[in-house]
Design a protein around this motif. Structure first.
Motif, PDB file in Angstrom:
ATOM      1  N   LYS A  77     -58.109 -31.820  48.810  1.00 31.91           N
ATOM      2  CA  LYS A  77     -57.466 -31.445  49.512  1.00 31.91           C
ATOM      3  C   LYS A  77     -56.978 -29.962  49.646  1.00 31.91           C
ATOM      4  O   LYS A  77     -56.768 -29.525  50.182  1.00 31.91           O
ATOM      5  CB  LYS A  77     -56.437 -32.297  48.884  1.00 31.91           C
ATOM      6  CG  LYS A  77     -56.643 -34.018  48.713  1.00 31.91           C
ATOM      7  CD  LYS A  77     -55.183 -34.418  48.415  1.00 31.91           C
ATOM      8  CE  LYS A  77     -55.165 -34.203  46.616  1.00 31.91           C
ATOM      9  NZ  LYS A  77     -56.333 -34.914  45.686  1.00 31.91           N
ATOM     10  N   THR A  78     -57.666 -29.500  48.020  1.00 29.28           N
ATOM     11  CA  THR A  78     -57.060 -28.273  48.203  1.00 29.28           C
ATOM     12  C   THR A  78     -58.039 -27.285  48.568  1.00 29.28           C
ATOM     13  O   THR A  78     -57.454 -26.289  48.819  1.00 29.28           O
ATOM     14  CB  THR A  78     -57.423 -28.170  46.502  1.00 29.28           C
ATOM     15  OG1 THR A  78     -56.626 -28.472  45.531  1.00 29.28           O
ATOM     16  CG2 THR A  78     -57.052 -26.408  46.084  1.00 29.28           C
ATOM     17  N   TYR A  79     -59.516 -27.651  49.002  1.00 31.98           N
ATOM     18  CA  TYR A  79     -59.970 -27.274  49.494  1.00 31.98           C
ATOM     19  C   TYR A  79     -59.433 -26.560  50.978  1.00 31.98           C
ATOM     20  O   TYR A  79     -60.006 -25.466  51.702  1.00 31.98           O
ATOM     21  CB  TYR A  79     -61.637 -27.941  49.663  1.00 31.98           C
ATOM     22  CG  TYR A  79     -62.680 -27.122  50.849  1.00 31.98           C
ATOM     23  CD1 TYR A  79     -63.662 -26.250  49.594  1.00 31.98           C
ATOM     24  CD2 TYR A  79     -62.795 -27.237  51.819  1.00 31.98           C
ATOM     25  CE1 TYR A  79     -64.794 -25.353  50.564  1.00 31.98           C
ATOM     26  CE2 TYR A  79     -64.052 -26.710  52.680  1.00 31.98           C
ATOM     27  CZ  TYR A  79     -64.418 -25.500  52.022  1.00 31.98           C
ATOM     28  OH  TYR A  79     -65.291 -24.850  52.888  1.00 31.98           O
ATOM     29  N   SER A 130     -54.450 -32.045  39.308  1.00 28.24           N
ATOM     30  CA  SER A 130     -54.870 -32.395  40.502  1.00 28.24           C
ATOM     31  C   SER A 130     -53.497 -33.768  40.579  1.00 28.24           C
ATOM     32  O   SER A 130     -53.613 -34.876  41.427  1.00 28.24           O
ATOM     33  CB  SER A 130     -56.193 -33.058  40.418  1.00 28.24           C
ATOM     34  OG  SER A 130     -57.110 -32.548  40.033  1.00 28.24           O
ATOM     35  N   GLY A 165     -60.229 -34.776  44.258  1.00 27.03           N
ATOM     36  CA  GLY A 165     -61.786 -34.167  44.724  1.00 27.03           C
ATOM     37  C   GLY A 165     -62.214 -34.485  45.411  1.00 27.03           C
ATOM     38  O   GLY A 165     -63.099 -34.720  46.728  1.00 27.03           O
TER      39      GLY A 165
HETATM   40  N1  LIG Z   1     -65.141 -29.854  52.852  1.00 29.29           N
HETATM   41  C1  LIG Z   1     -65.854 -28.986  52.511  1.00 29.29           C
HETATM   42  N2  LIG Z   1     -66.760 -28.598  52.496  1.00 29.29           N
HETATM   43  C2  LIG Z   1     -67.766 -28.304  51.253  1.00 29.29           C
HETATM   44  N3  LIG Z   1     -67.221 -28.553  49.800  1.00 29.29           N
HETATM   45  C3  LIG Z   1     -66.283 -28.988  50.171  1.00 29.29           C
HETATM   46  C4  LIG Z   1     -65.505 -29.744  50.914  1.00 29.29           C
HETATM   47  N4  LIG Z   1     -64.432 -30.233  50.338  1.00 29.29           N
HETATM   48  C5  LIG Z   1     -64.120 -30.099  49.665  1.00 29.29           C
HETATM   49  N5  LIG Z   1     -65.238 -29.733  48.837  1.00 29.29           N
HETATM   50  C6  LIG Z   1     -65.734 -28.633  47.492  1.00 29.29           C
HETATM   51  O1  LIG Z   1     -65.282 -30.522  45.692  1.00 29.29           O
HETATM   52  C7  LIG Z   1     -64.027 -30.724  45.190  1.00 29.29           C
HETATM   53  C8  LIG Z   1     -62.925 -30.571  45.741  1.00 29.29           C
HETATM   54  O2  LIG Z   1     -62.677 -30.366  45.930  1.00 29.29           O
HETATM   55  P1  LIG Z   1     -61.186 -30.258  45.991  1.00 29.29           P
HETATM   56  O3  LIG Z   1     -60.384 -29.961  45.268  1.00 29.29           O
HETATM   57  O4  LIG Z   1     -60.691 -29.636  47.016  1.00 29.29           O
HETATM   58  O5  LIG Z   1     -60.577 -32.002  45.879  1.00 29.29           O
HETATM   59  P2  LIG Z   1     -58.841 -32.303  45.773  1.00 29.29           P
HETATM   60  O6  LIG Z   1     -58.731 -33.436  46.722  1.00 29.29           O
HETATM   61  O7  LIG Z   1     -58.190 -30.839  45.401  1.00 29.29           O
HETATM   62  O8  LIG Z   1     -59.269 -32.321  44.152  1.00 29.29           O
HETATM   63  P3  LIG Z   1     -57.941 -32.653  42.677  1.00 29.29           P
HETATM   64  O9  LIG Z   1     -56.599 -33.213  43.743  1.00 29.29           O
HETATM   65  O10 LIG Z   1     -58.191 -32.574  42.066  1.00 29.29           O
HETATM   66  O11 LIG Z   1     -57.667 -31.169  43.311  1.00 29.29           O
HETATM   67  C9  LIG Z   1     -64.857 -28.741  45.775  1.00 29.29           C
HETATM   68  O12 LIG Z   1     -65.731 -28.310  44.304  1.00 29.29           O
HETATM   69  C10 LIG Z   1     -64.276 -28.081  47.002  1.00 29.29           C
HETATM   70  O13 LIG Z   1     -65.393 -27.068  47.065  1.00 29.29           O
END
Ligand SMILES: Nc1ncnc2c1ncn2[C@@H]1O[C@H](COP(=O)(O)OP(=O)(O)OP(=O)(O)O)[C@@H](O)[C@H]1O
Length: 671
Positions: free
Chosen positions: A423-425, A538, A420
């Motif tokens: 990373k994916t974002y 995740s 969360g």
């Molecule tokens: N820089 C950002 N600006 C706006 N929203 C963000 C940003 N980074 C992350 N988010 C939002 O936060 C939430 C979690 O982000 P994300 O899924 O990318 O996390 P993750 O690290 O990839 O999690 P996981 O390990 O479960 O995949 C998403 O809804 C995403 O849209």
């Protein structure tokens, strides 16, 4: 019985007059055959008569006729019966003679009777002849009657046989005279008949000729009727042809008008052509000059291309030097914004410095007598991006590394951080242009830059693959077959140190859109694998690899590189998550791979002889991207929430450790 029979045929010149005596016995009267035998024309045999014995009346002298006269004489003697001294004159004809003639006829001929003179139509004579013969017979009888008129009737005494004979002789003479005249007349008539026959024959011939003529005329008429119908046909055809001719004449007039206008147009065109020829000559001269200019320009262009190529090579070198100066492994820190958009207290970013981050933790006094103590954790990275940093700002820093990938350097970019943290974002982003992540932006840059380099003789080809590592198992994210037939994969290292995955989809890509399609397919494959209770994405690493091959055949230069973009699994600690069972296994696997990633990076930094790439699937797969021939960029994503403080601290410590590594100088994969 003594008969005088005569026939005077009609008014024609060829009419036949037949005069004859017929001596017939009473018993033979009814027989035609016998009558024919007995009939004799002009056959009175006078030899038996005393007066006329020496005088030959007619040509007939047959003995048969002489014999036939005997009964006549006998009869004449019988007729001398004194009881019947009457004179009988019988006139047989179609018409009775006029009264005067009749009176003379009834007068006795020289007083001598016992003779019957009959004028009757001969058998076989046409009926119409009778009318014409009547006057002649009447005239004969008249002659006979008028002759003795002068002498007057003399009745002979029965005994006056001599007188009677004399009368008879006189009578015979009269008859002979008449016969003679009749014979002459007959001869005349015969001649006339012969003439008439000749004439008739001529007429028949004429008639035949006329018939032939008529036949000929008829044939001619038939032919003419054919000719006439032909003529009518021809006439109608002529009318049609005339109409056609008239139409053609009209058309001809139109064509003539057209021709005249075209002739005028031709004249105009000729004039234009003449002008154009002049222009052409001038243009040819200009063209020659231009060609000379083009040749010199081509030489210039070739020279400039050489210079450009040299410049490009120099640029690559300088670019690489800069990248090396920046460090072949760089760490960027990115702080995710709070969901409500507010600021968190424990994360502090210096406004004048975009490379450091302070993680502050306030510890409460357990006695309550002393003030709260605050502990700050300072970290420095190549770049620190606050919660307000846009996707474009992030990419601007990465794009230099993407350019390095086109220049032939292996580039690896991965995102590290707890679940969360964003990373994916950061790596994929969202579909809207502004929120697109590193992967789609990197793909776009590579295709555009590759297209630009074509003008310098570079031809690029790209191959994409997308693999997921979950619990140390590889899964093809571009697989589109049946789930039941999904193959297993193994990582293989070839003799040339190239790392490949067995049964993995390596898709040749030719456009940015095609790559975006593959990313969408990968996303779909990841989402179908996870369940409501298990957010698998995740807890798995996803690795997007784009193999780049460039050829500049004109300069005999080739380059080959891999752009590797990795979204790592959540890095949260096992203790906190209190994972058990399957989740424990997941976390063990994740922690193992992440810690091994750190170990590999440290080994590389320490230039250790052995780098434990094969410890995990992740490090083994990323071997070529992490080695001395690569440029590595690590994003450490942190969550702003206070309760994520521990995980954030761990992430920053790990990233700091990586950031301290200096991987050996990268060399381009040029041949
Ligand atoms: N820089 C950002 N600006 C706006 N929203 C963000 C940003 N980074 C992350 N988010 C939002 O936060 C939430 C979690 O982000 P994300 O899924 O990318 O996390 P993750 O690290 O990839 O999690 P996981 O390990 O479960 O995949 C998403 O809804 C995403 O849209």
């Amino acid at each position: 019985m003594l008969w005088f029979s005569g026939k005077i045929s009609g008014p024609k010149p060829a009419a036949l007059l037949r005069v004859g005596f017929q001596i017939q016995t009473d018993g033979d009267c009814g027989s035609k055959e016998h009558s024919a035998k007995r009939r004799t024309y002009f056959t009175l045999n006078m030899s038996r008569l005393p007066v006329m014995s020496t005088k030959r009346v007619l040509t007939s002298s047959s003995s048969e006729n002489s014999q036939d006269m005997a009964p006549v004489q006998k009869k004449m003697r019988k007729d001398q019966d004194p009881q019947r001294p009457q004179t009988a004159t019988t006139i047989i004809g179609d018409k009775r003679p006029p009264a005067a003639a009749r009176a003379s006829l009834y007068r006795p001929v020289r007083g001598v009777g016992a003779a019957t003179v009959a004028v009757a139509p001969s058998r076989g004579v046409p009926k119409q002849v009778k009318a014409s013969s009547a006057p002649k017979a009447a005239s004969v009888k008249q002659q006979a009657a008028t002759k003795p008129a002068g002498t007057g009737p003399t009745r002979r005494q029965p005994w006056d046989l001599k007188g009677k004979v004399s009368d008879m002789e006189s009578k015979i003479r009269t008859y002979q005279t008449k016969i003679k005249s009749l014979s002459e007349e007959n001869e005349v008539l015969k001649g006339s008949l012969a003439q008439s026959k000749t004439k008739a024959a001529e007429l028949e011939r004429e008639v035949e000729r006329q018939r032939r003529k008529i036949s000929e005329f008829e044939q001619e008429q038939q032919r003419l009727s054919g000719v006439q119908s032909e003529l009518e046909k021809v006439s109608s055809e002529k009318n049609v042809l005339q109409k056609e001719l008239s139409n053609l004449e009209q058309k001809y007039k139109v064509i003539e008008t057209l021709r005249e206008s075209q002739e005028m147009e031709l004249q105009t065109l000729k004039m234009k052509q003449s002008v154009q020829e002049t222009t052409m000559a001038r243009l040819r001269a200009t063209l020659k000059e231009t060609e000379e200019l083009v040749t010199s320009l081509k030489e210039t262009v070739a020279h400039q291309k050489d210079e450009l190529h040299a410049g490009e090579m120099e640029r690559r070198q300088l670019h690489n030097t800069i990248q090396e100066l920046k460090g072949n492994i760089r760490v960027f820190c990115r702080v995710r914004p709070l969901e409500d958009g507010g600021l968190t207290k424990h994360i502090q970013l210096a406004p004048s410095d975009n490379k450091s981050i302070i993680l502050a933790k306030t510890e409460e006094s357990h006695t309550g007598k002393t003030a709260d103590t605050q502990k700050n954790y300072h970290f420095s990275f190549d770049r620190v991006f606050g919660p307000q940093a846009s996707q474009q700002e992030i990419f601007d820093e990465i794009s230099l590394l993407v350019q390095s990938a086109l220049d032939g350097y292996n580039v690896c970019c991965f995102a590290y951080g707890q679940t969360g943290s964003g990373k994916t974002y950061t790596m994929e982003g969202e579909e809207v242009d502004d929120t697109r992540g590193v992967i789609p932006r990197a793909v776009q840059q590579i295709f555009r830059a590759g297209a630009k380099l074509q003008s310098q003789g570079w031809e690029f080809s790209f191959t994409a693959s997308f693999v997921e590592i979950y619990n140390e198992t590889l899964r093809d994210l571009l697989y589109s077959g049946k789930t039941s037939k999904r193959p297993e994969h193994e990582i293989r290292k070839a003799a040339n140190n190239e790392v490949t995955v067995t049964n993995l989809t390596y898709e040749k890509v030719y456009s940015e859109d095609q790559v975006l399609g593959l990313i969408a397919l990968a996303k779909q494959n990841r989402s179908t694998a996870q369940t409501a209770l298990n957010d698998r994405s995740s807890r798995s690493h996803s690795v997007f690899q784009l193999q780049i091959e460039g050829v500049n055949s004109g300069r005999d230069v080739k380059c080959k590189s891999i752009l590797c973009l990795v979204d790592l699994a959540g890095s949260e600690r096992m203790v906190k998550s209190q994972s058990q069972g399957e989740r424990f296994k997941e976390m063990t696997s994740i922690n193992s791979s992440l810690s091994n990633l750190g170990i590999v990076i440290t080994s590389l930094a320490n230039k250790e002889s052995h780098v434990p790439y094969r410890n995990t699937k992740l490090t083994y797969l990323l071997q070529n991207c992490l080695g001395g021939n690569s440029k590595t960029l690590m994003f450490v994503n942190i969550s702003p929430e206070p309760d994520s403080f521990g995980e954030t601290l761990n992430s920053l410590r790990f990233a700091s450790k990586v950031n301290d590594c200096i991987i050996g100088t990268a060399s381009s994969n040029k041949k």
